[in-house]
Structure formats: structure tokens, C-alpha cells
Design a protein around this motif. Structure first.
Motif, mmCIF file in Angstrom:
data_model
loop_
_atom_site.group_PDB
_atom_site.id
_atom_site.type_symbol
_atom_site.label_atom_id
_atom_site.label_comp_id
_atom_site.label_asym_id
_atom_site.label_seq_id
_atom_site.Cartn_x
_atom_site.Cartn_y
_atom_site.Cartn_z
ATOM 1 N N PHE A 79 0.344 -1.286 0.211
ATOM 2 C CA PHE A 79 0.361 0.042 0.026
ATOM 3 C C PHE A 79 1.534 1.188 0.180
ATOM 4 O O PHE A 79 1.988 1.451 0.677
ATOM 5 N N GLU A 80 0.136 2.576 -0.504
ATOM 6 C CA GLU A 80 0.820 3.580 -0.167
ATOM 7 C C GLU A 80 1.672 4.001 0.481
ATOM 8 O O GLU A 80 2.564 4.501 0.946
ATOM 9 N N ASN A 81 1.767 4.034 1.721
ATOM 10 C CA ASN A 81 1.375 4.112 3.268
ATOM 11 C C ASN A 81 2.384 3.366 3.423
ATOM 12 O O ASN A 81 3.056 2.919 5.194
ATOM 13 N N ASN A 82 2.646 2.497 3.323
ATOM 14 C CA ASN A 82 4.053 1.174 3.411
ATOM 15 C C ASN A 82 3.100 -0.162 4.496
ATOM 16 O O ASN A 82 4.003 -0.781 4.862
ATOM 17 N N VAL A 83 2.239 0.171 4.137
ATOM 18 C CA VAL A 83 1.358 -1.358 4.951
ATOM 19 C C VAL A 83 1.116 -2.514 4.052
ATOM 20 O O VAL A 83 0.676 -2.098 2.497
ATOM 21 N N GLN A 84 1.480 -3.421 4.330
ATOM 22 C CA GLN A 84 1.554 -4.717 3.561
ATOM 23 C C GLN A 84 0.281 -5.713 3.664
ATOM 24 O O GLN A 84 0.062 -5.231 4.975
ATOM 25 N N GLY A 85 -0.355 -6.163 2.377
ATOM 26 C CA GLY A 85 -1.427 -7.382 2.851
ATOM 27 C C GLY A 85 -1.652 -8.345 2.499
ATOM 28 O O GLY A 85 -0.576 -8.505 1.281
ATOM 29 N N THR A 86 -2.150 -9.450 2.443
ATOM 30 C CA THR A 86 -2.219 -10.604 1.738
ATOM 31 C C THR A 86 -3.709 -10.167 1.784
ATOM 32 O O THR A 86 -4.706 -10.370 2.651
ATOM 33 N N ALA A 124 -4.117 -7.013 8.825
ATOM 34 C CA ALA A 124 -2.776 -7.363 9.938
ATOM 35 C C ALA A 124 -2.154 -7.560 11.338
ATOM 36 O O ALA A 124 -3.203 -7.166 11.868
ATOM 37 N N VAL A 125 -1.223 -8.285 11.788
ATOM 38 C CA VAL A 125 -1.230 -8.352 12.717
ATOM 39 C C VAL A 125 -0.224 -7.715 13.217
ATOM 40 O O VAL A 125 1.414 -6.865 12.619
ATOM 41 N N ALA A 126 -0.359 -6.643 14.279
ATOM 42 C CA ALA A 126 0.895 -5.298 14.790
ATOM 43 C C ALA A 126 2.636 -6.843 14.844
ATOM 44 O O ALA A 126 2.161 -7.819 14.749
#
Length: 87
Positions: free
Chosen positions: A3-10, A27-29
Motif C-alpha cells: 500500500f502507498e503508506n507502506n502497509v503490506q497485506g495478503t 494486519a498483525v501487529a
């Protein structure tokens, strides 16, 4: 998926061409969840492909988010593509 704010997911489930919703694992902390609305880039390295997507909201489904109001290929020249759960 990054994601643009450097969040990554699946991806929680498959995403069809012309999909209007996308399910993303929460997401997991210490990682962050997807924003309530925005733009994201789907990407994989094998096979190498990318797609930019915009969405207008998200719905809480316990272990995953459903992104709503999805416009696939909103700002890219990569083309509307199908995606597999786990990407």
C-alpha cells in the motif's frame, strides 16, 4: 500487496477481473491495516505483475477487510487482471 503508506497485506480470496470488492487479510501487529479508503498497488513477483486499484471504503469481517467501491486498473497501464488468494 503493498500500500502507498507502506502497509503490506495478503489477499484473503481470489480477485476477478472487473471485481468491485477485494478481501484483504487483517494486519498483525506491528504491521498496520489498510486505510479506510485510498489507492493500492497489487503486485506479485512470480509471475511478475502489477495493478493499481482505488477503493472508497472497507467493511470489517473479523479476520479480514472487504474493500468496497473498488475501481480496478484506475491509474495504471498494466490492465485489469485476476489475482489469487495469498498474493
Amino acid at each position: 500487496m503493498a500500500f502507498e503508506n507502506n502497509v503490506q497485506g495478503t489477499l484473503h480470496s481470489n480477485v476477478a477481473i472487473a471485481a468491485t470488492t477485494i478481501d484483504v487479510v487483517k494486519a498483525v501487529a506491528p504491521n498496520k491495516d489498510v486505510p479506510t479508503s485510498g489507492r493500492l498497488t497489487l503486485s506479485t513477483t512470480s509471475p511478475d505483475k502489477k495493478e493499481i486499484i482505488t477503493y472508497t471504503g472497507r467493511t470489517d469481517n473479523s479476520t479480514y477487510w472487504t474493500l468496497t467501491g473498488v475501481t480496478k486498473n484506475a491509474e495504471s497501464s498494466f490492465g485489469d487482471q485476476a489475482w489469487t488468494a495469498g498474493d
